[in-house]
Design an enzyme around this catalytic site. Structure first.
Site, PDB file in Angstrom:
ATOM      1  CE1 TYR A  99     -13.041 -62.388 -17.952  1.00 58.42           C
ATOM      2  CE2 TYR A  99     -13.544 -60.977 -19.798  1.00 58.42           C
ATOM      3  CZ  TYR A  99     -13.831 -62.076 -19.028  1.00 58.42           C
ATOM      4  OH  TYR A  99     -14.909 -62.870 -19.353  1.00 58.42           O
ATOM      5  CG  HIS A 151     -17.845 -62.713 -14.477  1.00 58.43           C
ATOM      6  ND1 HIS A 151     -16.633 -62.076 -14.561  1.00 58.43           N
ATOM      7  CD2 HIS A 151     -17.777 -63.733 -15.370  1.00 58.43           C
ATOM      8  CE1 HIS A 151     -15.874 -62.686 -15.451  1.00 58.43           C
ATOM      9  NE2 HIS A 151     -16.536 -63.695 -15.958  1.00 58.43           N
ATOM     10  N   PRO A 198     -16.468 -69.723 -28.412  1.00 52.37           N
ATOM     11  CG  PRO A 198     -16.601 -67.956 -29.958  1.00 52.37           C
ATOM     12  CD  PRO A 198     -16.445 -68.236 -28.486  1.00 52.37           C
ATOM     13  N   GLY A 200      -9.282 -71.650 -28.596  1.00 51.88           N
ATOM     14  CA  GLY A 200      -8.251 -71.871 -29.619  1.00 51.88           C
ATOM     15  C   GLY A 200      -8.230 -73.292 -30.156  1.00 51.88           C
TER      16      GLY A 200
HETATM   17  N1  LIG Z   1     -17.622 -66.724 -17.454  1.00 49.45           N
HETATM   18  C1  LIG Z   1     -17.606 -65.865 -18.431  1.00 49.45           C
HETATM   19  O1  LIG Z   1     -18.421 -64.981 -18.491  1.00 49.45           O
HETATM   20  C2  LIG Z   1     -16.576 -65.982 -19.517  1.00 49.45           C
HETATM   21  C3  LIG Z   1     -15.665 -67.040 -19.511  1.00 49.45           C
HETATM   22  C4  LIG Z   1     -14.772 -67.141 -20.580  1.00 49.45           C
HETATM   23  C5  LIG Z   1     -14.797 -66.207 -21.598  1.00 49.45           C
HETATM   24  N2  LIG Z   1     -15.680 -65.171 -21.573  1.00 49.45           N
HETATM   25  C6  LIG Z   1     -15.716 -64.161 -22.665  1.00 49.45           C
HETATM   26  O2  LIG Z   1     -15.765 -64.842 -23.897  1.00 49.45           O
HETATM   27  C7  LIG Z   1     -14.679 -64.416 -24.743  1.00 49.45           C
HETATM   28  C8  LIG Z   1     -14.259 -65.556 -25.638  1.00 49.45           C
HETATM   29  O3  LIG Z   1     -14.162 -66.804 -24.972  1.00 49.45           O
HETATM   30  P1  LIG Z   1     -12.782 -67.505 -24.719  1.00 49.45           P
HETATM   31  O4  LIG Z   1     -11.748 -66.434 -24.667  1.00 49.45           O
HETATM   32  O5  LIG Z   1     -12.974 -68.406 -23.563  1.00 49.45           O
HETATM   33  O6  LIG Z   1     -12.529 -68.467 -25.931  1.00 49.45           O
HETATM   34  P2  LIG Z   1     -12.507 -68.442 -27.523  1.00 49.45           P
HETATM   35  O7  LIG Z   1     -13.096 -67.204 -28.046  1.00 49.45           O
HETATM   36  O8  LIG Z   1     -13.115 -69.729 -27.924  1.00 49.45           O
HETATM   37  O9  LIG Z   1     -10.959 -68.520 -27.839  1.00 49.45           O
HETATM   38  C9  LIG Z   1     -10.176 -67.369 -27.819  1.00 49.45           C
HETATM   39  C10 LIG Z   1      -8.707 -67.711 -28.074  1.00 49.45           C
HETATM   40  O10 LIG Z   1      -8.559 -68.457 -29.281  1.00 49.45           O
HETATM   41  C11 LIG Z   1      -7.421 -67.993 -30.010  1.00 49.45           C
HETATM   42  N3  LIG Z   1      -7.920 -67.439 -31.289  1.00 49.45           N
HETATM   43  C12 LIG Z   1      -8.831 -66.442 -31.461  1.00 49.45           C
HETATM   44  N4  LIG Z   1      -9.080 -66.216 -32.755  1.00 49.45           N
HETATM   45  C13 LIG Z   1      -8.319 -67.090 -33.435  1.00 49.45           C
HETATM   46  C14 LIG Z   1      -8.146 -67.340 -34.820  1.00 49.45           C
HETATM   47  N5  LIG Z   1      -8.816 -66.659 -35.755  1.00 49.45           N
HETATM   48  N6  LIG Z   1      -7.280 -68.327 -35.187  1.00 49.45           N
HETATM   49  C15 LIG Z   1      -6.605 -69.025 -34.248  1.00 49.45           C
HETATM   50  N7  LIG Z   1      -6.732 -68.827 -32.921  1.00 49.45           N
HETATM   51  C16 LIG Z   1      -7.587 -67.869 -32.514  1.00 49.45           C
HETATM   52  C17 LIG Z   1      -6.756 -66.928 -29.143  1.00 49.45           C
HETATM   53  O11 LIG Z   1      -5.806 -67.518 -28.244  1.00 49.45           O
HETATM   54  P3  LIG Z   1      -4.318 -67.967 -28.662  1.00 49.45           P
HETATM   55  O12 LIG Z   1      -3.891 -67.126 -29.817  1.00 49.45           O
HETATM   56  O13 LIG Z   1      -3.498 -67.767 -27.441  1.00 49.45           O
HETATM   57  O14 LIG Z   1      -4.477 -69.418 -28.985  1.00 49.45           O
HETATM   58  C18 LIG Z   1      -7.910 -66.430 -28.305  1.00 49.45           C
HETATM   59  O15 LIG Z   1      -7.519 -65.833 -27.092  1.00 49.45           O
HETATM   60  C19 LIG Z   1     -13.629 -63.920 -23.735  1.00 49.45           C
HETATM   61  O16 LIG Z   1     -12.693 -63.047 -24.313  1.00 49.45           O
HETATM   62  C20 LIG Z   1     -14.514 -63.252 -22.728  1.00 49.45           C
HETATM   63  O17 LIG Z   1     -14.892 -61.963 -23.190  1.00 49.45           O
HETATM   64  C21 LIG Z   1     -16.575 -65.064 -20.544  1.00 49.45           C
END
Ligand SMILES: NC(=O)c1ccc[n+]([C@@H]2O[C@H](COP(=O)([O-])OP(=O)(O)OC[C@H]3O[C@@H](n4cnc5c(N)ncnc54)[C@H](OP(=O)(O)O)[C@@H]3O)[C@@H](O)[C@H]2O)c1
Length: 308
Positions: free
Chosen positions: A56, A123, A202, A206
Site C-alpha cells: 500500500y 496477499h 464493506p 465508497g
Molecule cells: N486484496 C486485499 O487484500 C485487499 C484489497 C482491497 C482492500 N483491502 C483492505 O480492505 C480495506 C477496505 O477495503 P476498500 O478500501 O477496498 O474499500 P471500502 O472499505 O469499501 O471503502 C473505503 C473507501 O470508502 C470511502 N469511505 C470510507 N468511509 C466512509 C464513510 N463513512 N462515508 C463515506 N465514504 C467513506 C473512502 O474513500 P473516499 O473518501 O475517497 O470515497 C474509503 O477509502 C483496505 O483499506 C485494505 O486494508 C485488502
C-alpha cells in the site's frame, strides 16, 4: 464498539476495524497528520485492529501505521500482508523461496517499527501452491516475528489449501451488499473451521456510501478504472443498485453505516475493515458497530438482492 473472537487466535477484535490502504496515497492524497489523527481517533473509539500491506503506497501505509502506533501499541492488533509488493507498478517479486517472505517481513517490521506482526497475510488471492508461504509463515511464528497468519482470497479452494495443516488463523475477503457471493461458500467454510474473517470492501470502495452520481469522475489510481469502458458500466449499474437500498438511510444512520451493519449481520464475519481516510470517516464507521439492521430490513434487502 463491539468485539468478536478472531477464530482460533482467541483475540477479541473490534467489529469495525480499520483498513489502511486509503492512507497510503493510492486513493488520493492524504496528509500525514490527518492519517495519524485518523488512527488515533480509531483507537479512542475502541478500534483495535489495523489492516495494512507492504504494497500500500509501496510501504507508506505501513510507515504511517508505525508512526501512529508509537506509544499506543498496547491492546492493538496489527495485520499486514506480503505478496503484492510493487505489483501495481508492474514489478512484483517472485516469492519462489521463503527467503523472499523473510525479507519482506523484516522490511514490514522496520516500517511498522514493531518486533512482531500480529497477523501476517498472504496477499495473493489466486495463489496456486501455498508451500512457500506456509513454510515461511511457520518459521516466522517460531522466530516470534509474527503471531498468526492467514490469506486474503475470495476463492474457497485457495483458502482450503492454505489451511491444509490447520494453521490458517484468518481469511480476508471481499464481502458487501454489492458483492454477496462469499455468503454461500467461503464464509460458511470459515465458520465451520473456526477461522476468523476480515471483511474488505464493506462499503464497496465508497459506492455504498451513496455519495457518487453518474457524473462522478475519479482521479485516484485505484478507482480511475471506473471512468471508462466496462469499469464505467459496472460503476453505473452499482449506482442503480444503491438507489434501490436508499430506504436504509434515516436520521441517525447513513447508508454507509447500514452497509457495515449488513456485513456484521452475518455471524461468520469477525470484523469489517472499512478504509478510512480521515477522522470523520472513522468516527462514522466506528459508530456503525453499535447499531444493527432490523429483521424486516434484512429480509427486504434479501428480496432486492435476489433481483440483481
Ligand atoms: N486484496 C486485499 O487484500 C485487499 C484489497 C482491497 C482492500 N483491502 C483492505 O480492505 C480495506 C477496505 O477495503 P476498500 O478500501 O477496498 O474499500 P471500502 O472499505 O469499501 O471503502 C473505503 C473507501 O470508502 C470511502 N469511505 C470510507 N468511509 C466512509 C464513510 N463513512 N462515508 C463515506 N465514504 C467513506 C473512502 O474513500 P473516499 O473518501 O475517497 O470515497 C474509503 O477509502 C483496505 O483499506 C485494505 O486494508 C485488502
Amino acid at each position: 464498539m463491539q468485539y468478536r473472537r478472531l477464530g482460533k487466535t482467541g483475540w477479541q477484535v473490534s467489529t469495525i476495524s480499520m483498513g489502511c490502504w486509503g492512507i497510503g496515497g493510492q486513493w488520493g492524497p492524504v496528509e500525514e497528520a490527518e492519517a495519524i489523527r485518523t488512527i488515533h481517533a480509531a483507537i479512542d473509539l475502541g478500534v483495535n485492529l489495523f489492516d495494512t500491506a507492504d504494497s500500500y503506497g509501496l510501504g507508506v501505509s505501513e510507515e504511517l501505521v508505525g508512526r501512529a502506533l508509537r506509544g499506543r501499541r498496547d491492546g492493538v492488533y496489527v495485520a499486514t500482508k506480503v505478496g503484492n509488493f510493487a505489483r501495481r507498478v508492474g514489478a512484483p517479486l517472485s516469492y519462489t523461496t521463503p527467503h523472499h517472505v523473510y525479507l519482506c517481513c523484516d522490511a514490514s517490521l522496520g516500517r511498522l517499527k514493531l518486533d512482531t506482526i500480529d497477523l501476517y497475510q498472504c496477499h495473493i488471492g489466486d495463489l496456486q501452491d501455498p508451500s512457500v508461504f506456509l513454510e515461511a509463515f511457520e518459521r516466522l511464528v517460531e522466530r516470534g516475528k509474527i503471531r498468526a497468519y492467514g490469506i486474503s482470497t475470495n476463492t474457497p479452494a485457495v483458502a482450503e489449501a492454505f489451511d491444509r495443516a490447520g494453521g490458517c488463523a484468518a481469511v480476508q475477503l471481499n464481502y458487501s451488499l454489492l458483492n454477496q457471493s462469499a455468503a454461500g461458500d467461503l464464509l460458511p467454510w470459515c465458520a465451520a473451521n473456526d477461522i476468523g474473517t476480515l471483511i474488505r470492501g464493506p462499503i464497496a470502495q465508497g459506492v455504498l456510501a451513496g455519495k457518487f452520481t453518474p457524473e462522478t469522475r475519479f482521479d485516484d489510481s485505484v478507482r480511475a478504472g471506473w471512468n471508462e469502458g466496462r469499469g464505467r458500466e459496472q460503476f453505473v449499474r452499482r449506482l442503480e443498485q444503491v438507489e434501490q437500498i436508499r430506504f436504509l438511510e434515516r436520521p441517525g444512520r447513513t447508508l454507509a453505516q447500514a452497509a457495515l451493519q449488513w456485513v456484521l449481520a452475518n455471524p461468520a464475519v469477525t470484523c469489517a475493515i472499512p478504509g478510512a481516510k480521515n477522522v470523520a470517516q472513522i468516527t462514522a464507521n466506528a459508530a456503525a458497530a453499535d447499531g444493527a439492521l432490523t429483521p424486516d430490513e434484512l429480509a427486504r434487502l434479501e428480496e432486492i438482492a435476489a433481483g440483481w
